[in-house]
Design a protein around this motif. Structure first.
Motif, mmCIF file in Angstrom:
data_model
loop_
_atom_site.group_PDB
_atom_site.id
_atom_site.type_symbol
_atom_site.label_atom_id
_atom_site.label_comp_id
_atom_site.label_asym_id
_atom_site.label_seq_id
_atom_site.Cartn_x
_atom_site.Cartn_y
_atom_site.Cartn_z
ATOM 1 N N ILE A 1 0.902 -1.200 -0.021
ATOM 2 C CA ILE A 1 -0.490 0.000 -0.023
ATOM 3 C C ILE A 1 0.429 1.533 0.103
ATOM 4 O O ILE A 1 0.426 2.192 -0.945
ATOM 5 N N ALA A 2 2.322 1.544 0.504
ATOM 6 C CA ALA A 2 3.316 2.405 0.646
ATOM 7 C C ALA A 2 3.902 2.332 -0.001
ATOM 8 O O ALA A 2 4.643 3.518 0.133
ATOM 9 N N HIS A 3 3.896 1.697 -1.453
ATOM 10 C CA HIS A 3 4.483 1.683 -2.430
ATOM 11 C C HIS A 3 3.929 2.111 -3.797
ATOM 12 O O HIS A 3 3.156 1.365 -4.172
ATOM 13 N N ASN A 4 4.409 2.717 -4.889
ATOM 14 C CA ASN A 4 3.544 2.783 -5.924
ATOM 15 C C ASN A 4 3.996 1.942 -6.420
ATOM 16 O O ASN A 4 4.361 1.165 -6.279
ATOM 17 N N LYS B 1 8.090 2.803 -5.812
ATOM 18 C CA LYS B 1 8.383 4.366 -5.100
ATOM 19 C C LYS B 1 7.335 4.704 -4.323
ATOM 20 O O LYS B 1 6.042 3.991 -3.522
ATOM 21 N N ALA B 2 8.227 4.871 -2.860
ATOM 22 C CA ALA B 2 7.531 5.501 -1.552
ATOM 23 C C ALA B 2 6.642 6.497 -1.320
ATOM 24 O O ALA B 2 6.791 7.111 -2.256
ATOM 25 N N ARG B 3 5.571 6.630 -1.265
ATOM 26 C CA ARG B 3 4.358 7.148 -1.258
ATOM 27 C C ARG B 3 4.575 7.890 0.245
ATOM 28 O O ARG B 3 3.699 9.496 -0.025
ATOM 29 N N ALA C 1 10.382 8.289 7.137
ATOM 30 C CA ALA C 1 10.343 7.981 8.426
ATOM 31 C C ALA C 1 8.963 7.597 8.313
ATOM 32 O O ALA C 1 8.878 6.424 9.308
ATOM 33 N N ALA C 2 7.814 7.547 7.443
ATOM 34 C CA ALA C 2 6.536 7.337 8.170
ATOM 35 C C ALA C 2 6.293 6.198 7.416
ATOM 36 O O ALA C 2 5.735 5.153 7.653
#
Length: 208
Positions: A10-13, A18-20, A24-25
């Motif tokens: 969920i946190a990556h493209n 690529k990180a969304r 740090a989050a």
């Protein structure tokens, strides 16, 4: 698929890896996912800001086993925030490798001038997009949401990923998400709270 794995996707493209999120989050969300897995496996618990090991038997998953061994080996360090910060440093690499071993992602080296960076690219775009779509569907339906899924949704909210899951959702889904975190079992609810606080502090300090 385990909590941290789904959070990673969920946190990556979907296509480029690529990180969304702010780095740090992303790291803190993955760290919380790994600790949440051990709570769900009944190996640890969280109370009053501290982690307690309940069961030293190794979980079946190799990465969960490694994290549990680290907690046991550094028993003098029990603060949740300490372990979130520590596990966040390697969260992308360790969870990315777990997903690569499972055949969900593939490692990709990117060379630019004198620097080489590593990313994890989906093998199947539909599989990579599925966790976010699955959570959206759960929130739109009236059926009860299982505890692992509620935890994942809590981490999505705590790290600022809500828009990625609810980009086309109606008000009912937003309302349901806001009322979901208070219903989590106490150790998981506390973990989500510490994660949200750690993300806020890291972003304010400008931690990369």
């Amino acid at each position: 698929m385990l909590i941290a794995d789904e959070f990673f996707l969920i946190a990556h493209n979907d296509s480029r890896g690529k990180a969304r999120l702010h780095p740090a989050a992303t790291g803190l969300g993955l760290a919380a996912g790994l600790l949440g897995e051990l709570i769900l496996f009944r190996r640890i618990t969280v109370a009053s800001g501290l982690i307690t090991v309940l069961d030293r038997r190794p979980p079946a998953d190799a990465l969960a086993h490694t994290v549990l061994d680290q907690l046991i080996g550094e028993a003098q360090h029990r603060a949740v925030r300490t372990w979130l910060s520590f596990l966040a440093q390697t969260g992308v690499a360790t969870v990315g490798e777990r997903l690569a071993r499972a055949g969900v992602l593939r490692r990709q080296e990117n060379r630019r001038l004198l620097r080489t960076s590593l990313s994890y690219v989906p093998v199947d775009l539909n599989a990579a997009a599925w966790p976010a779509a699955r959570l959206w569907t759960l929130l739109e339906r009236p059926e009860p949401i299982a505890v692992p899924d509620a935890l994942l949704l809590g981490l999505v909210a705590a790290t600022g990923l809500t828009r990625e899951v609810l980009f086309s959702a109606g008000p009912q889904a937003h309302h349901r998400l806001s009322g979901l975190i208070p219903t989590l079992p106490a150790p998981l609810k506390e973990l989500v709270g510490h994660t949200e606080a750690a993300v806020g502090a890291a972003v304010l300090r400008g931690i990369p």
